[in-house]
Write a protein that holds these residues in place. Structure first.
Motif, PDB file in Angstrom:
ATOM      1  N   LEU A  36       8.906  34.920   3.055  1.00 59.16           N
ATOM      2  CA  LEU A  36       9.947  34.434   3.340  1.00 59.16           C
ATOM      3  C   LEU A  36      10.974  33.601   2.416  1.00 59.16           C
ATOM      4  O   LEU A  36      11.976  33.341   2.105  1.00 59.16           O
ATOM      5  CB  LEU A  36      10.448  35.047   4.462  1.00 59.16           C
ATOM      6  CG  LEU A  36      10.663  36.582   4.815  1.00 59.16           C
ATOM      7  CD1 LEU A  36       9.878  36.836   6.301  1.00 59.16           C
ATOM      8  CD2 LEU A  36      11.038  37.671   4.041  1.00 59.16           C
ATOM      9  N   ASP A  37      10.145  31.994   3.006  1.00 63.44           N
ATOM     10  CA  ASP A  37      10.993  31.060   2.163  1.00 63.44           C
ATOM     11  C   ASP A  37      10.927  31.136   0.718  1.00 63.44           C
ATOM     12  O   ASP A  37      11.593  30.396   0.594  1.00 63.44           O
ATOM     13  CB  ASP A  37      10.003  29.898   2.750  1.00 63.44           C
ATOM     14  CG  ASP A  37      10.165  29.622   4.849  1.00 63.44           C
ATOM     15  OD1 ASP A  37      11.791  30.317   5.054  1.00 63.44           O
ATOM     16  OD2 ASP A  37       8.999  29.168   5.132  1.00 63.44           O
ATOM     17  N   ASN A  38       9.434  31.760   0.082  1.00 60.35           N
ATOM     18  CA  ASN A  38       9.642  31.267  -1.523  1.00 60.35           C
ATOM     19  C   ASN A  38      10.660  32.012  -1.393  1.00 60.35           C
ATOM     20  O   ASN A  38      11.729  31.640  -2.901  1.00 60.35           O
ATOM     21  CB  ASN A  38       8.794  31.811  -1.750  1.00 60.35           C
ATOM     22  CG  ASN A  38       7.435  31.012  -1.465  1.00 60.35           C
ATOM     23  OD1 ASN A  38       7.683  29.794  -1.607  1.00 60.35           O
ATOM     24  ND2 ASN A  38       6.112  30.747  -1.944  1.00 60.35           N
ATOM     25  N   GLU A  64      19.531  32.342   3.668  1.00 56.32           N
ATOM     26  CA  GLU A  64      19.693  32.232   5.154  1.00 56.32           C
ATOM     27  C   GLU A  64      18.936  32.823   6.353  1.00 56.32           C
ATOM     28  O   GLU A  64      18.539  32.766   6.700  1.00 56.32           O
ATOM     29  CB  GLU A  64      20.835  31.454   5.518  1.00 56.32           C
ATOM     30  CG  GLU A  64      20.921  30.700   7.531  1.00 56.32           C
ATOM     31  CD  GLU A  64      22.541  29.673   7.935  1.00 56.32           C
ATOM     32  OE1 GLU A  64      22.548  30.208   9.349  1.00 56.32           O
ATOM     33  OE2 GLU A  64      23.311  29.670   6.736  1.00 56.32           O
ATOM     34  N   ASN A  65      19.355  34.104   5.953  1.00 55.20           N
ATOM     35  CA  ASN A  65      18.585  35.339   6.891  1.00 55.20           C
ATOM     36  C   ASN A  65      17.273  34.826   6.395  1.00 55.20           C
ATOM     37  O   ASN A  65      16.558  35.547   7.903  1.00 55.20           O
ATOM     38  CB  ASN A  65      19.596  36.682   6.385  1.00 55.20           C
ATOM     39  CG  ASN A  65      20.940  36.508   6.637  1.00 55.20           C
ATOM     40  OD1 ASN A  65      21.476  35.251   7.809  1.00 55.20           O
ATOM     41  ND2 ASN A  65      21.355  37.582   6.078  1.00 55.20           N
ATOM     42  N   LEU A  66      16.555  35.184   5.015  1.00 56.59           N
ATOM     43  CA  LEU A  66      15.619  35.075   4.936  1.00 56.59           C
ATOM     44  C   LEU A  66      14.851  33.478   5.691  1.00 56.59           C
ATOM     45  O   LEU A  66      13.873  34.056   6.175  1.00 56.59           O
ATOM     46  CB  LEU A  66      15.080  35.041   3.895  1.00 56.59           C
ATOM     47  CG  LEU A  66      15.054  36.257   2.630  1.00 56.59           C
ATOM     48  CD1 LEU A  66      14.881  36.284   1.056  1.00 56.59           C
ATOM     49  CD2 LEU A  66      14.112  37.361   3.484  1.00 56.59           C
ATOM     50  N   HIS A  67      15.682  32.671   5.882  1.00 55.28           N
ATOM     51  CA  HIS A  67      14.519  31.553   6.282  1.00 55.28           C
ATOM     52  C   HIS A  67      14.539  31.904   7.752  1.00 55.28           C
ATOM     53  O   HIS A  67      13.526  31.341   8.275  1.00 55.28           O
ATOM     54  CB  HIS A  67      15.237  30.227   5.971  1.00 55.28           C
ATOM     55  CG  HIS A  67      15.641  29.591   5.160  1.00 55.28           C
ATOM     56  ND1 HIS A  67      14.082  29.087   3.758  1.00 55.28           N
ATOM     57  CD2 HIS A  67      15.729  29.617   3.804  1.00 55.28           C
ATOM     58  CE1 HIS A  67      14.269  28.128   2.862  1.00 55.28           C
ATOM     59  NE2 HIS A  67      15.251  28.704   3.118  1.00 55.28           N
ATOM     60  N   ASP A  68      16.146  32.366   8.084  1.00 51.81           N
ATOM     61  CA  ASP A  68      15.401  32.712   9.998  1.00 51.81           C
ATOM     62  C   ASP A  68      14.764  33.771  10.304  1.00 51.81           C
ATOM     63  O   ASP A  68      14.051  33.732  11.012  1.00 51.81           O
ATOM     64  CB  ASP A  68      16.926  32.950  10.336  1.00 51.81           C
ATOM     65  CG  ASP A  68      18.058  31.987  10.205  1.00 51.81           C
ATOM     66  OD1 ASP A  68      17.507  31.373  10.388  1.00 51.81           O
ATOM     67  OD2 ASP A  68      18.978  32.969  10.259  1.00 51.81           O
ATOM     68  N   ALA A  70      11.776  34.239   8.056  1.00 50.58           N
ATOM     69  CA  ALA A  70      10.590  33.725   8.860  1.00 50.58           C
ATOM     70  C   ALA A  70      10.339  32.683   9.939  1.00 50.58           C
ATOM     71  O   ALA A  70       8.939  32.807   9.570  1.00 50.58           O
ATOM     72  CB  ALA A  70      10.601  32.187   6.995  1.00 50.58           C
ATOM     73  N   ASP A  71      10.970  32.045   9.638  1.00 49.57           N
ATOM     74  CA  ASP A  71      11.669  31.574  11.324  1.00 49.57           C
ATOM     75  C   ASP A  71      10.189  32.336  12.371  1.00 49.57           C
ATOM     76  O   ASP A  71       9.880  32.129  13.065  1.00 49.57           O
ATOM     77  CB  ASP A  71      12.659  30.595  11.750  1.00 49.57           C
ATOM     78  CG  ASP A  71      12.123  28.893  10.628  1.00 49.57           C
ATOM     79  OD1 ASP A  71      11.535  29.093  10.353  1.00 49.57           O
ATOM     80  OD2 ASP A  71      13.131  29.062  10.704  1.00 49.57           O
TER      81      ASP A  71
END
Length: 75
Positions: A36-38, A64-68, A70-71
């Motif tokens: 997801l981060d990639n 930003e949604n994908l980073h969230d 991934a978190d």
């Protein structure tokens, strides 16, 4: 002397047993978070390379949604 050797060997084995390895589920979660981060990084790159401001903003929001996400998967 044999008792001391036995105690030292037992202590060494107990310290090895205390080490925990990640479970397959933890590995899968880490891999999913990394993927997801990639994908988010790719979207950010696309956002920076587009000349359309609205498309850049949309790509940035998606990143930003994908980073969230991934978190959330990792934690």
């Amino acid at each position: 002397m044999k008792k001391l050797s036995f105690v030292l060997a037992a202590a060494g084995l107990m310290s090895l047993a205390a080490c925990s390895k990640p479970t397959p589920a933890e590995n899968a979660a880490d891999n999913a978070a990394a993927a997801l981060d990639n994908a988010a990084e790719n979207l950010e790159d696309m956002s920076e390379n587009t000349s359309n401001d609205m498309a850049a903003e949309a790509l940035s929001n998606d990143a930003e949604n994908l980073h969230d996400a991934a978190d959330n998967v990792a934690g």
